[in-house]
Design an enzyme around this catalytic site. Sequence first.
Site, PDB file in Angstrom:
ATOM      1  N   GLY A  11       0.844  -1.204   0.000  1.00  0.00           N
ATOM      2  CA  GLY A  11       0.000   0.000   0.000  1.00  0.00           C
ATOM      3  C   GLY A  11       0.870   1.242   0.000  1.00  0.00           C
ATOM      4  N   GLY A 111       6.388  -1.954   3.619  1.00  0.00           N
ATOM      5  CA  GLY A 111       5.891  -2.236   4.969  1.00  0.00           C
ATOM      6  C   GLY A 111       6.182  -3.681   5.340  1.00  0.00           C
ATOM      7  N   ASP A 136       0.600   2.669   8.885  1.00  0.00           N
ATOM      8  CA  ASP A 136       0.181   1.917  10.078  1.00  0.00           C
ATOM      9  C   ASP A 136       1.191   2.003  11.225  1.00  0.00           C
ATOM     10  OD1 ASP A 136      -1.873   1.137   8.411  1.00  0.00           O
ATOM     11  OD2 ASP A 136      -0.994  -0.814   7.939  1.00  0.00           O
ATOM     12  N   ARG A 171     -25.045  14.503  18.235  1.00  0.00           N
ATOM     13  CA  ARG A 171     -25.037  13.086  17.853  1.00  0.00           C
ATOM     14  C   ARG A 171     -23.799  12.359  18.358  1.00  0.00           C
ATOM     15  NH1 ARG A 171     -26.332  14.279  11.558  1.00  0.00           N
ATOM     16  NH2 ARG A 171     -28.588  13.994  11.605  1.00  0.00           N
ATOM     17  N   MET A 178      -7.824   3.919   9.629  1.00  0.00           N
ATOM     18  CA  MET A 178      -7.055   2.776   9.110  1.00  0.00           C
ATOM     19  C   MET A 178      -5.997   2.338  10.131  1.00  0.00           C
ATOM     20  SD  MET A 178      -6.269   3.184   5.084  1.00  0.00           S
ATOM     21  CE  MET A 178      -7.411   2.574   3.859  1.00  0.00           C
TER      22      MET A 178
END
Length: 357
Positions: A11, A111, A136, A171, A178
Amino acid sequence: MKRIGMLTSGGDCQALNAAMRGVVKSLATSGIEMEVYGFLEGYKGLIYGNFRMLSPKDFSGILTRGGTILGTSRTPFKTIREPDENGLDKVEAMKQNYYKLQLDCLVVLGGNGSQKTANLLSEEGLNVVSLPKTIDNDLWGTDMTFGFQSAVDVATTAIDYIHTTADSHGRVFIVEVMGHKVGWLTLNAGMAGGADVILIPEIPYDIKKVIDAIEGREKRGSRFTILAVAEGAISKEDAKLSKKEYKEKLANYVYPSVSYELADQIQKLTGREVRVTVPGHMQRGGAPDPYDRVFASRLGAEAGQLILKEKYGYMVAYKNREIVKVPLSEIAGKLKKVPSDASIIKEAKMLGVCFGD
Ligand code: F6P
């Protein structure tokens, strides 16, 4: 003269171009002559011999550009030893292309999975230097990966935007962040955005605790609650399931993701209006932030120096505020999770953040 192969794998993330520019500039500044072979679309380019010759000019003006000038793709490590649909041995093909082009080394920006393949190629005798990329931040052997801070910025902006509309409407809002199987991105964006509840895979949540946090806020006069939920967040009950049982649950899962399941539960149990926002791949897109531009440039520069010194089989990493080199064999196959006793978790709790535990 150095012949350098380069590829970006897995990615994408911000600052891939900045890192490649760092490598090439660092080599060019040393005065060494070089040929750069840019393999297209990750390991696929190396397997099938698809590459583009790049000159230092190609790396000019790309410091601030998101994405990757080489393109990328996922070539899963678990099937790397399996022949492709035409029976081609992928590992052998990569080695053959490396030797055919008489490369001195291969620079891999990747990664977790990509680092495993980098290690395999290194064990197979290729000269490999790698750089740690991923939004990440789950790569073992480095305190930080490039792309992470830029993604934190994007996810934080999403939470910031949601804050104003959540306040207007009173709300409950869930922002799904991610991060694959780890919670670094959610934890940091959640704290930066002032989320009231942060749910990460490393700390399985109890829905009752989440509801207590929402109701507690209302009792204290707050009209809204923001939850930052990692895409890999998991409930305490699900965490107790065996792999097989969890797979079975997912096979019959009616929700697009955990956030929608949570929204449904909160709505049913409290009667409150809940909305879900998923910034998704926006978190990997756009220009790298200033931190990542500097960070990726530093890593790239040091990778260039490793190539000059012919020190191969390493990933350039960041540990205790210093750029270091870590053997690829130490990284491969490990995941850097958020330790559940990390001080950042304790501090977030001191600030009143609920982790659902
Ligand atoms: O590893 C980076 C990442 O963006 C993860 O956070 C996410 O789970 C995954 O990639 C998404 O992958 P894809 O782009 O293949 O959908």
